[in-house]
Design an enzyme around this catalytic site. Sequence first.
Site: not given
Length: 302
Positions: A46-48
């Site tokens: 979902s996020e990096t």
Amino acid sequence: MKKVIVYQIDSFTKEKFKGNPAAVVLNAENMTTEEMQLIARELNNSETAFVFKPHHPKENFDYHVRYFTPTTEVPSCGHATIAALYAKAQEDQLDSCTIRIHTPIGILPIHIERNDDDYLITMTQGRFELSPAFDPLITQRILLALGLTMDDLDEKCPVQIASTGHSKVMVGIKSNMILQHLTPDLSTLAKLSKEIGCNGYFVFTFETGEKEILTNGRMFAPAIGIAEDPVTGNANGPLGGYLIQNKIRETTDAIFEFTGKQGEAINRIGKVKVQVSIQDSQPHIIRITGNAVSVFRTTMDL
């Protein structure tokens, strides 16, 4: 050729494959925005988070951190911040300390507490903001897209946007059973996001059945490529400010603390500890604390 260090971290849990997964790319100094976006798409969390040193040694922070979903850059992310500082602590074997990170929403202090060879991370979030409650027509459209009715709402909880840097629509409902069985219309939620200027919808309930857990929640953000986020720091943190400002939870102390649980419906349970400092009966500073666990570490050549 550029070589970067990549961690996969599960935040808000000590159990691998639970909580919220985030990728962390360390030593990202020489990466372009396009490269960051391509790596975030490839890793498909979902996020990096991308961590790199200041451009100038006299700057008053320790690291830059940028956050990307698989489709776009976002201004802030709670679980990816927990992951980024946990990975940095592991990589450098840090002792307990406070690190200042430069993010798109400002410079934030992050406290790292070392316990033997493990770490607990506390993130000070951005400034709390609460928008006016939506009018009944918009509220009805949001509820319909979520698969809810007006009767499902907790009457104490106005439907409105709260933010500590990356805004979420707060939707309080009565039933944990309904919460866990939600099947929202993601396409309609994405279209609504453009109208209301908010990409995330955080549905929560006080019906937890656990004394130490104040809320259960679920968070949907299809407009930025996230059908459902397992455990969301940028939802549970603003929820604390929302509860205090709306006097849904009152305290005579200068600090309001609670634990929120999330991820049950998708088998990625995690817990977020929220602390709201109160000044003149209003939320002032919001912090979230979480455990984390490293799933793997590797290097990547670009």
